[in-house]
Design an enzyme around this catalytic site. Sequence first.
Site, PDB file in Angstrom:
ATOM      1  N   ASP A 125       0.855  -1.197   0.000  1.00 16.83           N
ATOM      2  CA  ASP A 125       0.000   0.000   0.000  1.00 16.83           C
ATOM      3  C   ASP A 125       0.891   1.248   0.000  1.00 16.83           C
ATOM      4  O   ASP A 125       2.021   1.218   0.496  1.00 16.83           O
ATOM      5  CB  ASP A 125      -0.863   0.057   1.280  1.00 16.83           C
ATOM      6  N   ARG A 176      -1.153  -1.013  -8.396  1.00  9.32           N
ATOM      7  CA  ARG A 176      -2.534  -0.636  -8.072  1.00  9.32           C
ATOM      8  C   ARG A 176      -2.565   0.881  -8.260  1.00  9.32           C
ATOM      9  O   ARG A 176      -1.695   1.589  -7.742  1.00  9.32           O
ATOM     10  CB  ARG A 176      -2.894  -0.971  -6.618  1.00  9.32           C
ATOM     11  N   LYS A 179      -6.895   6.895  -6.159  1.00 13.16           N
ATOM     12  CA  LYS A 179      -6.853   8.364  -6.109  1.00 13.16           C
ATOM     13  C   LYS A 179      -5.868   8.847  -5.043  1.00 13.16           C
ATOM     14  O   LYS A 179      -5.171   9.826  -5.222  1.00 13.16           O
ATOM     15  CB  LYS A 179      -8.244   8.923  -5.783  1.00 13.16           C
TER      16      LYS A 179
HETATM   17  C1  LIG Z   1      -8.630  -1.625  -3.236  1.00 13.39           C
HETATM   18  C2  LIG Z   1      -8.233  -0.245  -2.792  1.00 13.39           C
HETATM   19  C3  LIG Z   1      -6.989  -0.047  -2.232  1.00 13.39           C
HETATM   20  C4  LIG Z   1      -6.597   1.234  -1.845  1.00 13.39           C
HETATM   21  N1  LIG Z   1      -5.301   1.431  -1.419  1.00 13.39           N
HETATM   22  C5  LIG Z   1      -4.879   2.694  -1.150  1.00 13.39           C
HETATM   23  C6  LIG Z   1      -3.515   2.972  -0.853  1.00 13.39           C
HETATM   24  O1  LIG Z   1      -2.654   2.091  -0.829  1.00 13.39           O
HETATM   25  N2  LIG Z   1      -3.181   4.254  -0.588  1.00 13.39           N
HETATM   26  C7  LIG Z   1      -4.094   5.286  -0.618  1.00 13.39           C
HETATM   27  O2  LIG Z   1      -3.711   6.445  -0.416  1.00 13.39           O
HETATM   28  N3  LIG Z   1      -5.384   5.037  -0.884  1.00 13.39           N
HETATM   29  C8  LIG Z   1      -5.801   3.778  -1.154  1.00 13.39           C
HETATM   30  N4  LIG Z   1      -7.122   3.566  -1.473  1.00 13.39           N
HETATM   31  C9  LIG Z   1      -8.127   4.629  -1.240  1.00 13.39           C
HETATM   32  C10 LIG Z   1      -8.265   5.512  -2.468  1.00 13.39           C
HETATM   33  O3  LIG Z   1      -7.101   6.266  -2.640  1.00 13.39           O
HETATM   34  C11 LIG Z   1      -9.457   6.457  -2.310  1.00 13.39           C
HETATM   35  O4  LIG Z   1      -9.271   7.280  -1.217  1.00 13.39           O
HETATM   36  C12 LIG Z   1     -10.797   5.783  -2.144  1.00 13.39           C
HETATM   37  O5  LIG Z   1     -10.879   4.641  -2.949  1.00 13.39           O
HETATM   38  C13 LIG Z   1     -11.942   6.732  -2.549  1.00 13.39           C
HETATM   39  O6  LIG Z   1     -11.767   7.141  -3.878  1.00 13.39           O
HETATM   40  P1  LIG Z   1     -12.704   6.649  -5.086  1.00 13.39           P
HETATM   41  O7  LIG Z   1     -11.799   6.408  -6.274  1.00 13.39           O
HETATM   42  O8  LIG Z   1     -13.491   5.494  -4.676  1.00 13.39           O
HETATM   43  O9  LIG Z   1     -13.548   7.911  -5.467  1.00 13.39           O
HETATM   44  P2  LIG Z   1     -14.533   8.838  -4.581  1.00 13.39           P
HETATM   45  O10 LIG Z   1     -14.895   9.946  -5.493  1.00 13.39           O
HETATM   46  O11 LIG Z   1     -13.953   9.159  -3.268  1.00 13.39           O
HETATM   47  O12 LIG Z   1     -15.785   7.892  -4.334  1.00 13.39           O
HETATM   48  C14 LIG Z   1     -16.662   7.529  -5.377  1.00 13.39           C
HETATM   49  C15 LIG Z   1     -17.988   7.124  -4.740  1.00 13.39           C
HETATM   50  O13 LIG Z   1     -17.793   5.931  -3.972  1.00 13.39           O
HETATM   51  C16 LIG Z   1     -18.531   5.986  -2.769  1.00 13.39           C
HETATM   52  N5  LIG Z   1     -17.607   5.905  -1.615  1.00 13.39           N
HETATM   53  C17 LIG Z   1     -16.296   6.201  -1.600  1.00 13.39           C
HETATM   54  N6  LIG Z   1     -15.774   5.969  -0.388  1.00 13.39           N
HETATM   55  C18 LIG Z   1     -16.792   5.516   0.382  1.00 13.39           C
HETATM   56  C19 LIG Z   1     -16.897   5.078   1.732  1.00 13.39           C
HETATM   57  N7  LIG Z   1     -15.849   5.064   2.544  1.00 13.39           N
HETATM   58  N8  LIG Z   1     -18.090   4.654   2.179  1.00 13.39           N
HETATM   59  C20 LIG Z   1     -19.168   4.643   1.376  1.00 13.39           C
HETATM   60  N9  LIG Z   1     -19.136   5.053   0.089  1.00 13.39           N
HETATM   61  C21 LIG Z   1     -17.980   5.479  -0.398  1.00 13.39           C
HETATM   62  C22 LIG Z   1     -19.325   7.257  -2.773  1.00 13.39           C
HETATM   63  O14 LIG Z   1     -20.583   6.978  -3.360  1.00 13.39           O
HETATM   64  C23 LIG Z   1     -18.539   8.141  -3.728  1.00 13.39           C
HETATM   65  O15 LIG Z   1     -19.332   9.086  -4.333  1.00 13.39           O
HETATM   66  C24 LIG Z   1      -7.509   2.302  -1.932  1.00 13.39           C
HETATM   67  C25 LIG Z   1      -8.766   2.096  -2.497  1.00 13.39           C
HETATM   68  C26 LIG Z   1      -9.136   0.858  -2.953  1.00 13.39           C
HETATM   69  C27 LIG Z   1     -10.458   0.680  -3.611  1.00 13.39           C
END
Ligand SMILES: Cc1cc2nc3c(=O)[nH]c(=O)nc-3n(C[C@H](O)[C@H](O)[C@H](O)COP(=O)(O)OP(=O)(O)OC[C@H]3O[C@@H](n4cnc5c(N)ncnc54)[C@H](O)[C@@H]3O)c2cc1C
Length: 303
Positions: A125, A176, A179
């Site tokens: 991560d 991976r 965002k």
């Molecule tokens: C498999 C995986 C591994 C990850 N690993 C890392 C990492 O190593 N380092 C790092 O910095 N980040 C990591 N992340 C987190 C990532 O960076 C984002 O902060 C997170 O995924 C939210 O961004 P999004 O692309 O889903 O878009 P967003 O625009 O944040 O979300 C899109 C939509 O998804 C829904 N949503 C998002 N989050 C939530 C929630 N918590 N509860 C309910 N609904 C929600 C909402 O409907 C939102 O409108 C990881 C995410 C995933 C999926």
Amino acid sequence: MQILNKFIVATIPLVPRPIVRYFANRYIAGEELIDAVNTVRFLNSQNMMATMDVLGESITKEEEALNAKQAAITTLKTITNENLNSNLSIKLTQLGLKLDKEFCFQNVRDIVKTAAELKNFVRIDMEDSSCTDDTIEIYMKLRKEFTNVGIVLQAYLKRTETDAIMLMNNGLKNFRLCKGIYIEPPTIAFKKKSEINQNFMKVLKIMFENKAYVGIATHDEELVMNSYKLISDMGLKKDEYEFQMLLGVRPELRSNIVKDGHRLRVYVPYGHHWYKYSIRRFKENPEIAGYVFKSIFTRNTFK
Ligand SMILES: Cc1cc2nc3c(=O)[nH]c(=O)nc-3n(C[C@H](O)[C@H](O)[C@H](O)COP(=O)(O)OP(=O)(O)OC[C@H]3O[C@@H](n4cnc5c(N)ncnc54)[C@H](O)[C@@H]3O)c2cc1C
């Protein structure tokens, strides 16, 4: 984030832990390894892969890092023994990155070596920007010895395109892409959703053009749809990429992605150190943060 949401999120530390735990349940498999095993078994039955994560980060004593290493190794062995379709995700600050880089490297090396022996894979991560250089350095050092390890890059960081190109020029092509979740200054990070999304798609395209394997980690429908289009335009095969989502977030979208015929992996965190992880998930979801906030006034419900 709107002012009210910011206020709500800032008050969460005042909420008693049992209440936070109640709302955190959707995001974590449970406190014990058996909870994670059951969750992964269910996901596998739904045609989804998993990546298991033993919760914890930023430890302050070597002993804690050694315990985390042991828990990671036990998880890998259990995945094999239980015949689960899962790999492992780890955080370097949990394995001593902020104590001593070489000590951390040796811990990660032991985990990746065990995974190699078990024919499994470890995803490192990416944490906040104070860890980016060291994480990349440790990853590159590991890749001199092992092929079963990949890294995460964050589309909100302005440096990510350069990092991706540098890694791919060194033959390291397993990512991976997400965002990014930590709060970073505008000098180094895109802050607007439109800019982050634009950079996400730009970097994803560069990765695919370089024949990298990418875990497209997002719950954002716009990014999922744009990725579908890119995958189709570039004629990628199903085993050349995967989608990734977090446990408890948008399960209907993850089912649709699987129905559409794509490979999907769910991030399954488990363990006793669930608090910090859950707070990060609440911050992404003001609606849930709002429930947690309201519960300050209805404490008795959650004893
Ligand atoms: C498999 C995986 C591994 C990850 N690993 C890392 C990492 O190593 N380092 C790092 O910095 N980040 C990591 N992340 C987190 C990532 O960076 C984002 O902060 C997170 O995924 C939210 O961004 P999004 O692309 O889903 O878009 P967003 O625009 O944040 O979300 C899109 C939509 O998804 C829904 N949503 C998002 N989050 C939530 C929630 N918590 N509860 C309910 N609904 C929600 C909402 O409907 C939102 O409108 C990881 C995410 C995933 C999926």
